[in-house]
Design an enzyme around this catalytic site. Structure first.
Site, mmCIF file in Angstrom:
data_model
loop_
_atom_site.group_PDB
_atom_site.id
_atom_site.type_symbol
_atom_site.label_atom_id
_atom_site.label_comp_id
_atom_site.label_asym_id
_atom_site.label_seq_id
_atom_site.Cartn_x
_atom_site.Cartn_y
_atom_site.Cartn_z
ATOM 1 N N ASP A 160 12.017 -31.954 9.999
ATOM 2 C CA ASP A 160 12.663 -31.156 11.047
ATOM 3 C C ASP A 160 12.973 -29.734 10.567
ATOM 4 O OD1 ASP A 160 14.524 -30.544 13.359
ATOM 5 O OD2 ASP A 160 14.109 -32.651 13.764
ATOM 6 N N HIS A 216 18.781 -27.997 15.179
ATOM 7 C CA HIS A 216 18.011 -29.165 15.627
ATOM 8 C C HIS A 216 17.987 -30.266 14.558
ATOM 9 C CE1 HIS A 216 14.194 -31.266 16.814
ATOM 10 N NE2 HIS A 216 14.591 -30.967 18.028
ATOM 11 N N SER A 545 13.937 -35.228 21.596
ATOM 12 C CA SER A 545 14.381 -34.991 20.212
ATOM 13 C C SER A 545 15.669 -35.726 19.904
ATOM 14 C CB SER A 545 14.679 -33.497 19.991
ATOM 15 O OG SER A 545 13.546 -32.815 19.587
#
Ligand code: NAG
Ligand code: NAG
Ligand code: NAG
Length: 758
Positions: A160, A216, A545
């Site tokens: 990620d 994220h 996600s």
């Protein structure tokens, strides 16, 4: 019987007939234009991923250096004219081969070299970043965690944007064990501990800091395996405990996505997965992908995931956020768990009251205290015809008088919902009502707005539109009602969740499963708004996600409880125990339409961790079982590249996806055709007898070759075959749904069936 109008590209009709669901399309699936396809202009240098056979010799004795020398021997020379090295990454674990800067002609010349298999140009992939960056909602979804074993000793490899190691979600309170002995990884951050045991970044030939500057990766890591953090929240709205799905698992971070957009090159993504496999992770957590469908043999996630299963590592990846357009789904290989996003039964409510006394419930994360619910004039800037005014883009309200008014803006366009709020605020608007366009349907977000706001569904938007058209001097007021639990319907499938049928995987139902992915609270790399209530950075975010790490954490829990289960067995356990009904007992709805979700929208259904822990039977597979499928789709060279052995497909049978021992069943039938589909069930429970029942899709006569399966012991296998005959009652181009259910005294093993009439 009901008919739906799937308002996007394909007109779908869904009929409910006894137990069998049916889906039909009146047009062919959308074909995707290959927007990234670049011309192979002579001399253009690009990064290619090149698959070659492994060097000869005993692989155990070879060093990484020997692989690299072998890989370099395929290159015309080691540097470009600029002096830049051609080789970017040499891979040993994730695949056999390398990433290098080459021209199309140079790749062509390589094709005749002994040991060359195939090559493809890399692309950029992105995190399945949400439609709007900042969301606010409630504390996490707690009930389902309690019975899990917290994933002690498991390692989740997160591919990620990196991690924020000093966040309370990742500190080490001394309760975590040291990493297991098999762990071979290392940490390039100072703050690593027994929670974050590894961190490394890949970017071309460099290894920058794995620290997260995007949010994220931190959010995803927190959802998968974050520590419990009490009083987590934002703006006082979220009160409660935020905790990952496997709070006792270790996290290893592989940073491959960069910048505010979270973009990464596939060569680097493969390098991250290569390192994760080498390091010995148990689960690969991948909330990234391509925004358009790509073939399985030219996708770093699908190639990398095959490398993972060859090493007994579980690959979990997102379906991406390109819904509700059908067939724009990513990470759809049969050996990947492909995860879609559901909404939960929680809203942070604001009620819009129109001048005709009609009340509509919307959402906003910003809930001003002591707000006076006074009426203000309503205005829809979109009716001015000014470009961008419909979605309230920056500058589009400049020539309009919105002062003291409640401004109606469509969601979407070129701005996030909170951006639109800022635009209205700057124009001295009183409040904003954000209305979903038709394809966003029923999914609403509770975001940290800075002015009074309400985000409403498309259906409610239509009611506001009708009121605006028929009343002179339209007015509205807002009333803030705070956090509401037990809202219904729930769960539903978020409009953005990527949908099948996949055009690239040869015919497996995708997504596989849905999990929570709307307004999810988890760790963030920095505080998103000035927040007097807390100084710990949490944020609410939405996307597939956010759904994927819920599944990755559950997988870590399951692997801890069932260390002998293969990745395919764990996936089967998750899928055959999923549920397809919402809290009211109705079929789960698709937010895009407000109608029942098909299997191409929700897969086998919503994850149910407690039941996945005890599935009774599993549909198991080993990597070698994919050979007939890969041979059928790609031939010898590509199959050899996947399997990491020389495979001559001439000596293997060829099979379509229908015959994979998959937990869901997809079959295509021609006029008058009869097909026999075989499955093998492996008993992971005790001695039990299962009754076999089939719900035939419309247009099919469906017969199982036995009415019951008797298992005397754990580990025993039993075969089952299903004969599908096209009875001629439906037309080509239609899809119809049914199910296979195996019932014992203590277990139900459920599989969705989807039949395509061709
Ligand atoms: C361009 O090159 C790729 C990879 O070498 C190849 O697969 C593709 O067919 C080529 N496309 C054209 C239009 O020549
Ligand atoms: C490398 O090979 C290419 C093509 O074969 C050639 O154009 C280039 O001059 C070579 N560069 C070096 C440094 O040898
Ligand atoms: C049904 O078919 C499967 C798969 O071919 C086979 O293994 C099994 O023995 C068959 N069952 C019966 C009762 O014939």
């Amino acid at each position: 019987m009901e008919i739906i109008d799937h308002k996007m590209i394909t007109v779908l009709a869904l009929f409910l007939l006894s137990n069998a669901f049916v889906l039909m399309t009146q047009s062919q699936p959308l074909s995707i234009t290959d927007e990234n396809q670049q011309e192979n202009t002579t001399g253009t240098i690009r990064t290619y991923i090149v698959h070659v056979e492994d060097p000869v010799g005993n692989k155990e004795l070879l060093k990484d250096q020997d692989f690299e020398s072998w890989h370099k021997s395929f290159l015309p020379n080691t540097t470009l004219d600029s002096g830049e090295p051609r080789l970017i990454h040499s891979y040993r674990y994730v695949m056999g081969g390398f990433a290098a800067k080459l021209t199309h002609e140079e790749v062509k010349a390589m094709e005749s070299m002994e040991g060359f298999l195939y090559a493809w140009p890399e692309q950029q992939l992105a995190g399945a970043t949400t439609r709007s960056p900042d969301f606010l909602g409630l504390s996490e979804w707690q009930g389902l965690w309690r019975t899990s074993s917290y994933g002690t000793g498991m390692i989740i490899g997160v591919v990620d944007t990196g991690i924020t190691p000093n966040h309370p979600s990742f500190t080490d309170d001394g309760s975590l064990p040291a990493p297991p002995l098999k762990w071979r990884g290392f940490c390039t951050l100072q703050q690593c501990n027994n929670k974050v045991i590894g961190a490394v970044a890949f970017q071309g030939r460099t290894n920058p800091s794995p620290e997260d500057d995007n949010g994220h990766g931190t959010h995803v890591s927190g959802t998968a395996a974050g520590n419990p953090v009490y009083n987590a929240g934002l703006l006082g709205q979220a009160r409660g405990r935020a905790v990952g799905m496997a709070p006792k698992a270790h996290i290893a971070t592989y940073k491959v996505l960069y910048g505010p957009g979270g973009l990464g090159d596939e060569g680097d993504i493969l390098a991250g997965i290569n390192q994760a496999i080498r390091d010995g992770v148990d689960v690969l957590q991948m909330s990234l992908g391509s925004r358009r469908p790509i073939p399985l043999d030219q996708s770093s996630i699908s190639v990398g995931s095959f490398g993972a299963i060859l090493n007994n590592i579980f690959p979990s990846a997102c379906a991406m956020n390109e819904g509700p357009t059908p067939s724009v789904i990513s990470n759809d290989a049969p050996w990947v768990l492909t995860v879609g996003a559901s909404s939960m039964d929680r809203k942070i409510k604001v009620t819009v009251r129109l001048g005709n006394n009609m009340e509509l419930d919307g959402e906003s994360g910003y809930q001003p205290e002591n707000y006076n619910s006074q009426e203000f004039p309503l205005i829809f800037p979109g009716s001015s015809g000014i470009q961008g005014a419909e979605t309230c883009e920056a500058g589009s309200l400049d020539s309009l008088d919105v002062q003291g008014k409640i401004v109606i803006c469509l969601a979407g366009g070129n701005s996030g919902n909170t951006d639109k709020g800022e635009v209205v605020k700057a124009a001295n608007g009183e409040a904003i009502i954000i209305v979903n366009p038709v394809n966003y349907g029923f999914t609403t977000f509770s975001e940290p707005h800075t002015i009074p706001a309400a985000h409403v569904t498309n259906a409610d938007g239509d009611k506001i539109g009708a009121y605006l058209r028929t009343w002179q001097n339209p007015v509205a007021s807002l009333t803030f009602k705070g956090t509401q639990l037990g809202t219904s319907p729930a769960p539903t499938v978020a409009f953005f969740s990527g949908r099948g049928p996949s055009l690239n995987n040869g015919g497996v139902i995708k997504p596989d499963i849905i999990g929570p992915g709307v307004n999810i609270l988890a760790a963030w790399h920095r505080q998103v708004v000035q927040d007097p209530t807390t100084n710990i950075a949490f944020n609410f975010d939405s996307g597939t996600s956010m759904a994927t790490p819920h599944l990755s954490g559950i997988v870590a829990d399951l692997r801890n409880n069932h260390p002998a289960w293969s990745p395919a067995a764990i996936k089967s356990a998750i899928m055959t125990t999923a549920y397809t009904q919402d809290a009211n007992g109705n079929r789960i709805l698709d937010d895009a339409t407000g109608r029942p979700a098909s299997f191409f929208v929700m897969g086998a259904g919503h994850v149910n961790p407690d039941r996945a822990n005890d599935p009774g039977l599993v549909y198991d597979m080993q990597p070698i079982d994919y050979v007939p499928y890969l041979c059928n789709m790609y031939g010898s060279r590509t199959t050899s590249a996947f399997i990491r052995q020389r495979i001559n497909c001439r000596y293997w049978k060829k099979e379509t996806a229908e015959q994979l021992n998959y937990p869901s069943i997809a079959v295509s039938l021609q006029a008058g055709e009869t097909k026999t589909i075989e499955r093998t069930l492996t008993n992971v429970g005790g001695a039990e007898t299962y009754a076999v029942s089939v719900n035939a899709p419309n247009g099919v006569n469906l017969v199982a070759n036995s009415t019951s399966l008797v298992f005397a012991s754990t580990g025993e296998n039993q075969g089952l075959s299903l004969e599908f005959t096209n009875n001629g009652l439906v037309s080509p181009g239609e899809f119809w749904e049914g199910s296979l259910i195996l019932n014992s005294a203590t277990h139900t093993v459920w599989s969705p069936i989807s039949v395509t009439f061709v």
